[in-house]
Design a protein around this motif. Structure first.
Motif: not given
Lengths: 274, 399
Positions: A54, A71-73, A75, A99, A103-104, A129, A132-133, A135-136, A148, B36, B39, B55, B113
């Motif tokens: 994602i 697939t999913i975030h 994975r 990310g 990250a995930i 990221y 989603t707008g 985020q760090f 964020t 957001e 934060s 994470e 999705w």
């Protein structure tokens, strides 16, 4: 036989365009480099499977006309591992964002590297990221702004190359979208390499990272990739060793590839059971 | 104070007013603007809390679990697959009796999705031991968040405040923002009896055996089944607790009075539409149109879904001719979860109403008032149940 001239449209799914990327996003250059690499390697579209997770980068799986799994975030590498083990003949390519990859999906990243399974992970590192707008991410690094972190981040960044190296990836490289041809050549080598290949490509997110951190527009950010990086072994790097290094850091052909090692275990077990 | 803001900001404002101590979250559409905003509050020093950008959602809930165990008022928010990724930790939070509050901006689940709204994400988590409240508009979002912290810490059970992704999370609506002083007076401080404290060591959530056994003092301690029975009893008891909290809230802020279900024109109605979230307000237009045609019809929004408020449901519905349950989620291979719950609640009643179940709006499929009017009009005319049950509203082509 002379190879057909490269044409974008031979490799994309027209119905998915226009793409979702913002004006000035570097991801299209990575897509271009990937498609040119596939073309120059003479690979059939049916030989390639692209799995993605994602994020902005992960939309590539919709755009390319190969076997694709969205697939999913986090994975994508786990899915790719499943595909590769069941059909080792396929070339597995995983475009991922910073990310998604670190990250995930960080756990899958290090374990894919440790196994040395023949997958090419292209980490499109825009240090944020985007989808989603803004985020760090674990690649933003400290002292950066993000939605964020309106008053600067305190988290340190991973070094993707060092992480991949120490986790055991047998092909590790870095380039940037400023160096499109270099990126393409590295991706070619990564796809050809038998084992887990990590290609980090620095790419710009002018919409969020650039704007938040006053790094200018897309062109200025891309010029930054030229100014702040140097090829391994270059005079430029010698003169300024603090620059971000580009090139191939690891290319180790001695480590057994995971699917092949697995086949050997099966062969051994079959012999013993006879 | 009067505000015109998005549903996500309404939620964030509620969290700020409730003075959450620890917030941990991972970005996911359409929840992201909420965290957001939080934060921003934290970074600007407007909210004295730790904001932990983790994470993954699994880690977000892990942080909330640890923070709550240490006596902090913990908050997180997510949507869709993010909620599913938390699944293990959700059960843990409920089993460990931690009063965490979480907002879920409802979104459909992949594969394939979708980023758009339906209720499959939270409905799929209905059996995990979390209290679930569905808000119908921005005012209910901010009010529910504040009440949720009160409820959670009173009954030691985590609370999910659910609101429709995009439809509520991203649209702007006027709402009343309570004053900080009023919220401080309304919401008691969180002072858990047992919490992680170096001066009073505890052992939390250790392995239980199938049967009870004596503790270190030789006292018979509850086993797994007793602990779980207690969770269930307290969940049932939280219905009463929510009613009391709602009364206090109404006295302090002048809003509330319907903590379980929110009926509209239901009193004299022959037919009642039941649904959850913003759809129940959307349906008011449909009800008004059909009332003009002479139909005696109302709509009831279910706000408290877990624990299920059977008494309120039965009281509102048992004398009706027919009930139509419209749902943005489905228990695949069976029927809508809300429909099944209402049916079972009405089972002991004499003269049970006719019941029909409709599935709609999955993955953000547009729900048009005209289609709802037509669907309800037909459903009222044809009392016999269809073979195709539940009925799908707005399907465009059969595969």
């Amino acid at each position: 036989m002379k190879q057909k001239e490269f044409n974008f449209k031979d490799y994309i799914r027209n119905r998915y365009f226009p793409h979702i990327w913002c004006p000035g996003c570097g991801h299209g250059i990575v897509l271009g480099a990937l498609l040119r690499a596939v073309h120059e390697l003479g690979l059939e579209k049916n030989e390639i499977v692209v799995t993605s997770g994602i994020g902005c980068s992960s939309r590539i799986s919709g755009y390319v006309d190969f076997h694709t799994l969205h697939t999913i975030h986090g994975r994508a590498l786990a899915f790719a591992t499943g595909v590769k083990l069941s059909k080792p003949s396929l070339k597995a390519i995983v475009p991922m964002g910073d990310g998604d990859a670190l990250a995930i999906g960080g756990n899958h990243f290090i374990h894919a590297a440790r196994r040395n399974i023949d997958i090419t992970a292209i980490v499109m590192n825009n240090r944020i990221y985007g989808m989603t707008g803004g985020q760090f991410s674990p690649l933003s690094g400290s002292g950066k702004k993000a939605t964020t972190a309106p008053y600067l981040t305190i988290d340190r960044a991973f070094d993707i190359v060092d992480l991949a190296k120490s986790a055991g990836a047998t092909f590790v490289a870095r380039s940037t979208v400023f160096h499109a041809t270099e990126s393409k050549d590295i991706i070619k080598k990564a796809i050809t390499h038998k084992g887990f290949s990590v290609v980090e490509i620095l790419t710009q997110c002018p919409t969020y990272y650039g704007r938040k951190n006053k790094e200018g527009d897309a062109i200025q950010m891309m010029e930054g990739f030229n100014t702040h990086t140097a090829k391994i072994g270059s005079k430029k790097l010698e003169n300024n060793p603090n620059l971000i290094q580009r090139g191939i850091f690891v290319e180790d052909k001695t480590v057994p590839e995971y699917c092949e090692a697995y086949d050997q275990i099966i062969a051994t077990a079959m012999k013993e059971s006879l | 104070m009067h505000m015109i803001e998005s549903g996500n900001v309404a939620a964030a404002t509620g969290v700020k007013l409730a003075r959450a101590n620890v917030i941990a979250a991972y970005p996911i559409t359409p929840q992201t603007p909420l965290t957001e905003k939080l934060s921003e509050f934290v970074a600007a020093g407007e909210l004295a809390a730790e904001y932990i950008p983790v994470e993954s959602e699994h880690s977000a809930m892990a942080v909330c679990i640890a923070a709550s165990s240490a006596g902090a008022r913990a908050f997180t928010a997510t949507s869709a697959n993010g909620l599913l990724y938390m699944n293990e930790q959700l059960h843990w939070a409920a089993g460990a009796r931690l009063p965490i509050v979480m907002c879920v901006a409802n979104r459909g689940i992949g594969a394939p999705w979708t980023v758009w709204n339906d209720h499959q994400d939270t409905i799929s988590q209905r059996d995990g031991g979390w209290i679930q409240i569905y808000a119908n508009d921005h005012q209910q979002i901010i009010d529910s968040v504040i009440k949720a912290f009160y409820l959670a810490q009173t009954v030691s059970i985590p609370v999910m405040v659910c609101y429709d992704g995009y439809i509520l999370s991203h649209t702007y609506m006027p709402f009343e923002k309570p004053d900080q002083d009023q919220v401080d007076a309304f919401l008691p401080p969180f002072t858990p009896e047992n919490m992680l404290d170096p001066d009073r060591p505890y052992n939390f959530n250790t392995v239980t055996l199938p049967d009870v056994r004596p503790d270190i003092h030789g006292q018979t301690a509850p086993g797994y089944m007793e602990i779980r029975h207690c969770l269930h009893q307290d969940m049932r008891g939280s219905i009463q607790v929510l009613e009391e909290i709602d009364k206090k809230f109404q006295a302090a802020f002048g809003r509330g009075g319907h903590p379980f279900v929110e009926p509209y024109k239901c009193e004299d109605a022959d037919h009642v539409v039941v649904c959850m979230g913003s759809l129940s307000y959307h349906f008011r237009d449909v009800i008004d149109l059909l009332s003009q045609e002479g139909l005696k019809i109302g709509v009831m929004g279910v706000q408290l879904y877990r624990p299920f408020p059977e008494k309120a449901i039965v009281e509102a519905l048992y004398q009706k001719k027919s009930i139509m349950v419209f749902e943005k989620a489905l228990s695949y291979g069976n029927q809508g979860a809300l429909y099944a719950d209402i049916k079972s609640a009405l089972y002991p009643c004499e003269n049970r109403p006719e019941m029909k179940n409709f599935i709609l709006g999955l993955g953000g499929r547009e729900i048009k008032t005209s289609i709802l009017v037509e669907t309800v009009r037909n459903a009222v005319k044809h009392t016999a149940a269809s073979d195709d049950h539940p009925m799908w509203v707005g399907l465009k082509c059969q595969e």
